[in-house]
Design an enzyme around this catalytic site. Structure first.
Site, short mmCIF file in Angstrom:
data_model
loop_
_atom_site.label_atom_id
_atom_site.label_comp_id
_atom_site.label_asym_id
_atom_site.label_seq_id
_atom_site.Cartn_x
_atom_site.Cartn_y
_atom_site.Cartn_z
N SER A 185 -11.03 -8.27 0.37
CA SER A 185 -10.84 -6.84 0.51
C SER A 185 -9.77 -5.93 0.07
CB SER A 185 -10.94 -6.43 1.90
OG SER A 185 -9.48 -6.93 2.36
N GLN A 186 -9.07 -7.07 -1.41
CA GLN A 186 -7.77 -5.68 -2.01
C GLN A 186 -8.95 -5.51 -3.18
OE1 GLN A 186 -4.87 -8.64 -2.93
NE2 GLN A 186 -3.95 -8.48 -0.64
N ARG A 210 0.78 -1.42 -0.21
CA ARG A 210 0.09 0.29 0.37
C ARG A 210 0.76 1.38 0.13
NH1 ARG A 210 -2.81 -3.92 2.07
NH2 ARG A 210 -5.03 -3.96 2.25
N ARG A 253 -6.83 -16.43 -9.98
CA ARG A 253 -7.04 -16.20 -9.34
C ARG A 253 -8.02 -14.76 -9.71
NH1 ARG A 253 -2.99 -14.56 -4.61
NH2 ARG A 253 -4.84 -13.66 -3.66
N ARG A 293 1.67 -19.18 2.79
CA ARG A 293 1.12 -19.69 4.35
C ARG A 293 1.33 -21.04 4.84
NH1 ARG A 293 1.15 -15.10 5.79
NH2 ARG A 293 0.59 -13.30 4.86
N GLY A 310 -0.28 -10.48 -5.78
CA GLY A 310 -2.05 -10.16 -6.08
C GLY A 310 -2.08 -8.90 -6.05
N ASP A 366 -5.77 -15.09 7.11
CA ASP A 366 -5.02 -14.84 6.88
C ASP A 366 -3.60 -16.11 8.27
OD1 ASP A 366 -4.61 -14.16 3.94
OD2 ASP A 366 -3.41 -12.33 4.79
#
Length: 427
Positions: free
Chosen positions: A165-166, A24, A119, A379, A91, A307
């Site tokens: 939410s991205q 960001r 995606r 992850r 992403g 996450d």
């Protein structure tokens, strides 16, 4: 137990900068007029891909010799011209940069790896189109895509944020560059803490953001200003060392992450407290101490901190009662189908798991050695590394190097902190 814990040698973790904040901040600095300095940015595959993608759009990002900071020379507006932008596996690049480019003028083509092409982007592209963007895709709702930019109008922003939410974060960060004020309702978005992070950073870079109430946000046209920003350690990444501490009776302290963190995933330590760990959160650090017991027998909604749901799933087989994790349906649309990946790998370890569309129930039980399918998902690799350490069982990762997406030094740091950790290279 108190006497035993007081004799524990405290361990100090070294966790790299937040991926979410780094991405960001890179975008906001790119849109500002002047040079911003980002201290302690995350240096990983994803952030380097984002940095290179900004270079494709004409934004200069220079790193200090030791990568202690990045200087971003912003262009003071949205991009102008023609560019082919490679997003690799990132992403955030695929979701933040198309709205940024659509607010400018020119033709911009975005593409990425096969994993990123899989995606979905449909909600983002539909919202961009409603704002006046012209978007072409060869595969409906997915990369590659071309933005033929002539600016964005603004107005009421409607975007389906149920899967990520991205999408909304990318559009909100582009909002000051639009012709009219933008008004958006955040109430139905998943992972609301990430949107709060976005708005906080927008304000830090000078955006005119108002929240009149009832989940509504208003962003007014204007410009971003350059700033200096110290990037916090990544709270999602920290979840692995905190979980390992909780399960192994160590005490781990992470400096630089504290009570006023921008990151919602710091709430994972509250989950560890519910499991029975001792948690201390101060202004400038977080400490987690294992007590020798992990308590189960509850259901928890992790939709806002999804996450970290895999980190909890990695501890659940060691708890004293079943655990149900729900509210994470959108985790099926990440780097892998994370619910399916957790279920498959836990069953490979001999653990009973009940799976639904948005939840898993994990039953404690004895572990057996297994080969873990990482699905190229950092992850999954990191969570099951914690299970191998905490459960003292030989778990072999089929792709140990995929952790480089967000934490290239993960295995080395785990081995430094926990002497019983066996790095995958030697399994």
């Amino acid at each position: 137990m108190t006497t035993q814990l007081s004799r524990l040698r405290p361990l100090t973790a070294r966790i790299p900068g937040s991926k979410s904040i780094t991405a960001r901040a890179l975008l906001l600095a790119a849109a500002a007029r002047g040079t911003s300095t980002l201290w302690a940015p995350l240096i990983s595959h994803d952030t380097l891909a984002f940095k290179a993608a900004l270079g494709d759009l004409g934004v200069a990002v220079e790193n200090s010799p030791s990568d202690q900071y990045w200087d971003v020379t912003g262009i003071g507006r949205a991009p102008v011209g023609t560019a082919k932008v490679w997003c690799a596996d990132a992403g955030t690049a695929a979701r933040f940069l198309p709205p940024f480019s659509a607010a400018g003028e020119g033709t911009f083509t975005f593409d990425g790896s096969e994993q990123l092409r899989a995606r979905p982007l449909s909600p983002l592209l539909q919202a961009m189109t409603a704002l006046g963007a012209h978007v072409e895709t060869s595969s409906a709702g997915r990369l590659p895509l071309t933005v033929r930019a002539g600016g964005l109008e603004g107005g009421t922003l409607r975007v389906d944020s149920s899967m990520s939410s991205q999408f909304l974060s990318g559009l909100l960060m582009a909002a000051p560059l639009m012709r009219r004020p933008v008004r958006a309702d955040l109430r139905d978005s998943v992972s609301r803490p990430y949107l709060d992070m976005t708005l906080s950073l927008m304000r830090r870079f000078g955006a005119d953001v108002k929240e009149p109430g009832n989940g509504v946000v208003e962003v007014h046209p204007g410009s971003y200003r350059p700033t200096a920003l110290v990037i916090e350690p990544d709270a999602s990444t920290a979840s692995y060392v905190f979980a390992a501490a909780a399960a192994t009776e160590h005490k781990v302290t992470l400096p630089g992450l504290g009570a006023h963190s921008l990151q919602g995933d710091l709430r994972f330590v509250e989950v560890l407290s519910r499991l029975g760990a001792l948690v201390e959160v101060s202004e400038g650090s977080v400490s987690v101490t294992g007590t020798g017991r992990l308590r189960g027998g509850f259901t928890i909604d992790m939709g806002d901190i999804s996450d970290t749901f895999m980190t909890l799933a990695a501890l659940a087989p060691l708890a004293d009662a079943p655990l149900t994790i729900r509210g994470v349906a959108h985790a099926r649309l990440k780097e892998s189908d994370r619910i399916a990946a957790v279920t498959h790998n836990l069953r490979a370890c001999g653990i009973d798991v009940d799976e639904t569309e948005d939840a898993v129930t994990i039953h404690p039980g004895p572990l057996r050695p297994a080969r873990i399918a990482c699905y190229r998902d950092h992850r999954i690799a990191m969570a099951f590394s914690v299970l191998g350490l905490a459960g003292r069982v030989r778990l072999t990762l089929d792709d140990p190097s995929c952790v480089a997406k967000t934490f290239p030094g993960f295995h080395q740091e785990m081995a430094r902190l926990f002497t019983e950790y066996i790095t995958p290279e030697f399994r």
